[in-house]
Write a protein that holds these residues in place. Structure first.
Motif, short mmCIF file in Angstrom:
data_model
loop_
_atom_site.label_atom_id
_atom_site.label_comp_id
_atom_site.label_asym_id
_atom_site.label_seq_id
_atom_site.Cartn_x
_atom_site.Cartn_y
_atom_site.Cartn_z
N LEU A 1 0.88 -1.21 0.14
CA LEU A 1 0.05 0.05 -0.13
C LEU A 1 0.92 1.44 0.24
O LEU A 1 2.18 0.98 -0.05
N ALA A 2 0.35 2.36 -0.07
CA ALA A 2 1.09 3.76 0.01
C ALA A 2 1.95 3.88 1.27
O ALA A 2 3.04 4.52 1.24
N ASP A 3 1.50 3.27 2.41
CA ASP A 3 2.26 3.38 3.33
C ASP A 3 3.35 2.13 3.51
O ASP A 3 4.30 2.08 4.57
N GLY A 4 3.40 1.35 2.62
CA GLY A 4 4.52 0.22 2.61
C GLY A 4 4.06 -0.91 3.22
O GLY A 4 4.80 -2.02 2.92
N SER A 5 2.87 -0.94 3.86
CA SER A 5 2.58 -2.42 4.39
C SER A 5 1.99 -3.26 3.27
O SER A 5 1.69 -2.60 2.19
N PRO A 6 2.05 -4.71 3.46
CA PRO A 6 1.58 -5.73 2.51
C PRO A 6 -0.18 -5.32 2.11
O PRO A 6 -0.81 -4.90 3.03
N THR A 7 -0.32 -5.46 1.05
CA THR A 7 -1.67 -5.17 0.42
C THR A 7 -2.56 -6.66 1.27
O THR A 7 -2.36 -7.53 0.70
N PRO A 8 -3.41 -6.22 1.92
CA PRO A 8 -4.26 -7.10 2.58
C PRO A 8 -5.23 -7.98 1.53
O PRO A 8 -5.69 -7.24 1.03
N GLY A 9 -5.23 -9.29 1.54
CA GLY A 9 -6.04 -10.03 0.60
C GLY A 9 -5.28 -10.36 -0.62
O GLY A 9 -6.09 -10.88 -1.37
N ARG A 10 -4.23 -9.55 -1.22
CA ARG A 10 -3.73 -9.73 -2.49
C ARG A 10 -3.65 -11.32 -2.89
O ARG A 10 -3.91 -11.70 -4.04
N ASN A 11 -3.15 -12.07 -1.93
CA ASN A 11 -2.69 -13.45 -2.20
C ASN A 11 -4.01 -14.17 -2.60
O ASN A 11 -4.24 -15.05 -3.49
N PHE A 12 -5.07 -13.79 -1.87
CA PHE A 12 -6.47 -14.47 -2.16
C PHE A 12 -6.97 -13.95 -3.44
O PHE A 12 -7.30 -14.95 -4.19
N ALA A 13 -6.76 -12.91 -3.80
CA ALA A 13 -7.21 -12.29 -5.02
C ALA A 13 -6.53 -13.14 -6.11
O ALA A 13 -7.18 -13.32 -7.22
N VAL A 14 -5.36 -13.05 -6.23
CA VAL A 14 -4.70 -13.65 -7.14
C VAL A 14 -4.89 -15.37 -7.40
O VAL A 14 -5.19 -15.60 -8.75
N ALA A 15 -5.03 -15.88 -6.28
CA ALA A 15 -5.51 -17.24 -6.36
C ALA A 15 -6.89 -17.45 -7.05
O ALA A 15 -7.24 -18.35 -7.77
N ALA A 16 -7.86 -16.36 -6.49
CA ALA A 16 -9.26 -16.44 -6.84
C ALA A 16 -9.38 -16.38 -8.65
O ALA A 16 -9.96 -16.87 -9.34
N ALA A 17 -8.47 -15.21 -8.87
CA ALA A 17 -8.49 -15.05 -10.39
C ALA A 17 -7.88 -16.22 -11.04
O ALA A 17 -8.51 -16.60 -12.35
N ALA A 18 -7.02 -16.82 -10.71
CA ALA A 18 -6.29 -17.89 -11.65
C ALA A 18 -7.35 -19.09 -11.40
O ALA A 18 -7.72 -19.81 -12.37
N SER A 19 -8.30 -19.37 -10.28
CA SER A 19 -9.18 -20.33 -10.20
C SER A 19 -10.37 -20.11 -11.24
O SER A 19 -10.85 -21.10 -12.13
N VAL A 20 -10.76 -18.97 -11.29
CA VAL A 20 -11.86 -18.47 -12.24
C VAL A 20 -11.29 -18.70 -13.73
O VAL A 20 -12.11 -19.28 -14.48
N LEU A 21 -10.05 -18.58 -13.81
CA LEU A 21 -9.51 -18.68 -15.26
C LEU A 21 -9.48 -20.03 -15.76
O LEU A 21 -9.93 -20.71 -16.49
N VAL A 22 -9.24 -20.76 -14.72
CA VAL A 22 -9.28 -22.33 -14.96
C VAL A 22 -10.86 -22.83 -15.18
O VAL A 22 -10.77 -23.63 -15.96
N VAL A 23 -11.66 -22.49 -14.30
CA VAL A 23 -13.03 -22.84 -14.30
C VAL A 23 -13.75 -22.37 -15.85
O VAL A 23 -14.45 -23.19 -16.32
N THR A 24 -13.17 -21.37 -15.90
CA THR A 24 -14.07 -20.70 -17.21
C THR A 24 -13.57 -20.81 -18.54
O THR A 24 -14.07 -20.45 -19.42
N LEU A 25 -12.34 -21.27 -18.37
CA LEU A 25 -11.38 -21.27 -19.82
C LEU A 25 -11.15 -22.75 -20.01
O LEU A 25 -11.39 -23.27 -21.19
N VAL A 26 -10.39 -23.47 -19.03
CA VAL A 26 -9.95 -24.78 -19.26
C VAL A 26 -11.25 -25.93 -19.47
O VAL A 26 -11.19 -26.65 -20.48
N LEU A 27 -11.91 -25.63 -18.59
CA LEU A 27 -13.23 -26.73 -18.59
C LEU A 27 -14.06 -26.47 -19.87
O LEU A 27 -14.20 -27.42 -20.56
#
Length: 523
Positions: free
Chosen positions: A363-389
């Motif tokens: 973030l702007a204050d230098g602290s880690p972005t809360p929830g970023r890891n979840f957002a990236v994992a969720a986006a990759a999962s949506v990609l698999v579910v809606t593209l590969v399948l």
């Protein structure tokens, strides 16, 4: 050097996977993604990353341009309701629904980041739709709707994503300012697209070399995309407008350029699509490695988001069917089966992964972005579910639903256009001063040559299948005879090319004429 070797490997892999896909009748982009993801997990494969900020600028402009070249302003005028309903309103509805579900299931993710995640997973990818849905026996009406939606939906999603990321970093809020921001950005991008099309048109009139003129069509999408991004407009809209306007400005005398450009873009589109999906598969390895043990804790939230993304599209398509379709001239979707197909073709891809990886880590204050890891994992999962399948099962689904095939209607429309072209050609021949100067015998021979298309397609025998089969058998025999004769001529020229005393360049000129004669045989 490792990245360069990776790209070269993906280029060779694309050629190989295309052959595999044709034999097992599966779309090569999905196979490329799956095989690259599996290959990336091998211990001897280096862990190479590409800067997320480069993914969209590198791959999206040429692939968007290639897809948009197959459209026209008349299609947009006819499909403007679908454009608004799917590329704008459906994206906004998906963003809102995914953000609400994310905020409810994963309270640690703030509302701005939830909106950013919604923007990441909202737009179906135009590259995926074109590469996969375009290869199955789908009605042109449905495919045109998907193509029109895919060309513009990234623009809305990117505006929301940028506003949401800015609010996340600064601990601010996302307001209604995104609406005028989108409208102004789209209008500015359209002006840039028209200007770039004019520049390229002027350049091609000035440059006589066909190869250089084709190269201008590759430079144009990159140039207008980057220029639009610099002035804070929509690069997506700018590229699409440039491609469609260049198609409108095409001149009758540019036949050589069209042939050269078509072959050039066929190769470029295939290789770029293969490399892009290969990199998506490789980057998914990085997502899995980065999240590791956290993935299991993410499962409930990810499942809810995947279900929401699919459900919103189904409900939206069903609502369009219930109100009578988006267009007045032809109802689309026109049945529940078409609702299912259009829902299944909501494939996420390149933009989803690129935007997910572009989420700020701090973030702007230098602290880690809360929830970023979840957002990236969720986006990759949506990609698999809606593209590969869907990509692996779409041919099977089309067969199971028994949707009517409109290939016969396509052929009738194509024959009508061919007869229309022939009528104009014959009329121009009758009034041509150059033709009037020819001897009578030469004029008749020239008229017969112009009438060859009409001779082959002189009538539609759909009501008499037996007569149509006899005609097709005769035409097939004629084509085989012509191909055999031309093949013998090409073999002779290839042998001549290796003989001492023959100029290879002169032989190549003759070969080019023989090749053109072969590929333009009437079918």
């Amino acid at each position: 050097m490792e990245f360069l070797l990776l790209v070269v490997g993906l280029l060779f892999g694309t050629v190989l996977i295309v052959g595999v896909g044709e034999r097992i009748r599966l779309p090569y982009p999905i196979l490329m993604l799956v095989f690259s993801a599996l290959a990336a997990s091998l211990p001897f494969v280096p862990n190479v990353h590409i800067d997320p900020e480069l993914i969209l600028p590198l791959f999206l402009p040429p692939l968007l341009f290639a897809a948009a070249q197959r459209s026209s302003w008349s299609v947009f005028r006819l499909r403007w309701r679908s454009l608004v309903l799917l590329a704008v309103l459906l994206v906004a509805a998906t963003v809102a629904a995914v953000a609400a579900v994310t905020w409810w299931l994963v309270p640690a993710v703030g509302l701005p980041l939830a909106l950013a995640l919604g923007a990441i997973v909202a737009p179906p990818d135009p590259v995926a739709v074109e590469a996969i849905a375009g290869k199955v026996s789908m009605q042109r009406r449905l495919l045109t709707v998907l193509q029109t939606e895919g060309l513009f939906n990234d623009a809305m999603a990117i505006v929301i994503f940028q506003a949401a990321v800015s609010a996340t970093v600064s601990h601010g809020r996302v307001g209604w300012s995104v609406v005028p921001q989108f409208l102004v950005g789209a209008a500015g991008a359209a002006l840039l697209g028209f200007a770039m099309a004019w520049v390229v048109g002027a350049l091609t009139r000035f440059v006589p070399d066909l190869v250089a003129r084709s190269a201008a069509s590759l430079v144009a999408p990159y140039a207008v995309y980057l220029l639009a991004e610099v002035v804070h407009c929509s690069g997506v809209v700018a590229v699409v407008v440039t491609a469609v306007e260049l198609g409108r400005r095409a001149r009758p005398q540019d036949s050589g350029e069209r042939l050269t450009r078509s072959a050039f873009w066929d190769v470029l589109e295939l290789l770029t699509t293969g490399v892009a999906f290969g990199l998506v598969g490789i980057e998914m390895r990085s997502v899995v490695e980065a999240e590791g043990a956290n993935l299991l804790t993410f499962v409930p939230g990810i499942a809810g988001i995947c279900a929401t993304a699919v459900a919103v599209r189904f409900v939206w398509m069903y609502a369009m069917y219930w109100i009578g379709g988006a267009e007045r001239r032809e109802k689309t979707p026109g049945s529940l089966r078409e609702v299912v197909v259009l829902t299944w073709c909501g494939m996420r891809g390149l933009a989803t992964l690129a935007l997910a990886l572009a989420l700020p880590t701090t973030l702007a204050d230098g602290s880690p972005t809360p929830g970023r890891n979840f957002a990236v994992a969720a986006a990759a999962s949506v990609l698999v579910v809606t593209l590969v399948l869907p990509g692996l099962t779409l041919p099977w689904l089309m067969r199971m639903l028994h949707l009517p095939d409109d290939r016969a209607a396509e052929q009738r429309a194509q024959r009508a256009l061919a007869r229309r072209a022939e009528r104009v050609a014959l009329e121009a021949l009758r009034t041509s001063p150059a033709a009037q100067k020819l001897p009578e015998g030469r004029r008749r021979a020239l008229a017969r040559r112009m009438s060859s298309l009409h001779t082959i397609l002189q009538a539609d025998y759909a009501e008499d299948p037996e007569k149509m089969r006899r005609i097709q058998a005769v035409l097939a025999a004629m084509e085989r005879a012509q191909r055999d004769a031309l093949a013998a001529a090409r073999r002779e020229m290839l042998a001549a090319r290796n003989e001492p005393g023959n100029d290879p360049e002169l032989v190549d000129r003759v070969l080019r004429r023989l090749d053109l004669r072969t590929v333009t045989l009437d079918r």
